[in-house]
Design a protein around this motif. Sequence first.
Motif, short mmCIF file in Angstrom:
data_model
loop_
_atom_site.label_atom_id
_atom_site.label_comp_id
_atom_site.label_asym_id
_atom_site.label_seq_id
_atom_site.Cartn_x
_atom_site.Cartn_y
_atom_site.Cartn_z
N VAL A 1 3.98 6.60 -10.62
CA VAL A 1 4.29 7.08 -9.26
C VAL A 1 5.73 7.56 -9.24
O VAL A 1 6.66 6.82 -8.94
N VAL A 2 5.92 8.81 -9.63
CA VAL A 2 7.24 9.44 -9.58
C VAL A 2 7.10 10.78 -8.88
O VAL A 2 6.00 11.30 -8.75
N GLU A 3 8.23 11.30 -8.45
CA GLU A 3 8.23 12.47 -7.58
C GLU A 3 7.41 13.64 -8.13
O GLU A 3 6.71 14.33 -7.39
N LEU B 1 0.83 -1.21 0.00
CA LEU B 1 0.00 0.00 0.00
C LEU B 1 0.87 1.26 0.00
O LEU B 1 0.55 2.25 -0.66
N LEU B 2 1.97 1.23 0.76
CA LEU B 2 2.82 2.42 0.85
C LEU B 2 3.48 2.77 -0.48
O LEU B 2 3.94 3.89 -0.69
N HIS B 3 3.52 1.78 -1.42
CA HIS B 3 4.08 2.08 -2.74
C HIS B 3 3.09 2.84 -3.62
O HIS B 3 3.49 3.45 -4.61
N LEU B 4 1.81 2.77 -3.28
CA LEU B 4 0.82 3.30 -4.20
C LEU B 4 0.65 4.81 -4.11
O LEU B 4 -0.06 5.41 -4.91
N ASN B 5 1.26 5.45 -3.11
CA ASN B 5 1.33 6.92 -3.18
C ASN B 5 2.76 7.42 -3.01
O ASN B 5 2.99 8.56 -2.67
N GLY B 6 3.69 6.52 -3.25
CA GLY B 6 5.09 6.93 -3.31
C GLY B 6 5.79 7.06 -1.97
O GLY B 6 6.88 7.61 -1.91
N LEU B 7 5.16 6.58 -0.89
CA LEU B 7 5.84 6.67 0.41
C LEU B 7 7.02 5.70 0.46
O LEU B 7 8.00 5.93 1.15
#
Lengths: 240, 256
Positions: free
Chosen positions: A69-71, A49-55
């Motif tokens: 999902v890039v900066e 889940l933390l990958h899905l908003n870039g955390l």
Amino acid sequence: MSDWAIRVRELRYAYPDGREALRGLTLTVARGEKVALVGPNGAGKSTFLLHLNGLLRGEGVVEVLGMPVVEANFPRLRAQVGLVFQDPDDQLFSPTVFDDVAFGPLHMGLSAEEVRRRARQALEAVGMLHAAHRMPHHLSLGERKRVAIATVLAMRPELLLLDEPTAGLDPRARRSLIALLGTLPQTILVATHDMRLAAALCRRAVVMDEGLIVADGPADRLLTDAALMEAHGLEVACEC
Amino acid sequence: MPEMAESDGTSGLDPRARLLLTLGFIVVVTALPDGAWVEMALLASSLLVVAVITRTDWASLLRRVALLLPFAALAALSLPFTTAGETLLRVGPLRLTDRGMLRFAALIGRTLLSITAASLLVRQTPMPQLFQALQSLGVPRLLVAIAASAYRYSFILAEEAARMDRARRSRSADLPCGRGRGLRWLWWRARGLGGMIGMLFLRSYERSERIYLAMVARGYAGTLYALEPPAWQRRDLYALVGGMAGLLLCLLMGVR
């Protein structure tokens, strides 16, 4: 606009100590779907889940709501992806419930009037408007979970990511939370090992174990497959 | 759990006015010369009026004041002996002087009034409103945010500590070194406590990481924003100006 809410290919991630959490995970979720991500403790659900908003960022392709999902996309992504953490005490860090629900809209750069309007609406949606000026530590766990959901609803996200929303709740608080989640129109990916939540809320289930998707299909079929559930440390959802 | 005020956030005087008046009160009390007893009595009666109007619970207010007073008394204890003046009493090499006694009494009076004023403020104003007041009066946002989250998480930390202590006690019905309460027992307890503090620190550290992630997930990128508090009401401004004028008058009477 793409039809995919989530498109992940061959996602790999290792913790700083070298332990592999995600080992080439592939998953697509269509817009509007409600998907249960079930799996035992340590399967990598929260990490995913933390990958899905870039955390967290691993190797592989991660696209959410048509955006890689890039900066450069983080501000827009974080406004459109609402992530609700497992422990509401991590999510509710402000002195009052209202301040906390206003935090997201405020940091999206909305006007004060719009921030207040959204915070009120979000609290109303989860039935907690009466507690707006209370302090989070004076609420019950079930109430804090509701407020935690309101903190992301106030941002009007298209995709909701929920991490163990029913953990620690008594049966009544659990039922009312499941009913609340059922009323939400968003695309929802809910990580859980609460089989009854998965069965009640989602038509599709994805079973995850040891950093991989091991099964993907209709919830009513997968969640009643005793052999599959047992093989991955889960249990069959009962008929209730 | 401390007894803090919690209201709907609309009743009573603007928290900014309360905060400023309390600060003004403390400044005036501190600036009054020794022996300005009439002025001190006036200030004390103003506190009394506030306490009556706000229906403050006397018992708990006095408990709080009584808790802090010994510290002030301890700090002031040397004054009667170190101030030059007419000797009242000789205790060995020490001389108790009249001016010394006066300074001692004045310091205790000042402390008593200041603590009571601050306690009244904290008892009658919800903490979140105080934080908001501090911020809108120009205290840096980050500082206020740190204080506010320290306040927010102090309860969770206290609960965690209480849970760990309960778990420890439930496992230590019989002490490994018998019934004696000697040095070994103390050493054993101290080691347990040290471990507990370390554990609490680790847990808090991990929690702070998760809180940070939760903030970033909702768009935090290094700058904190906050909603502006509601505008000043005329009533609050009158109260603020009137109160400050009264305090100033009291100060002028005292230094004259």
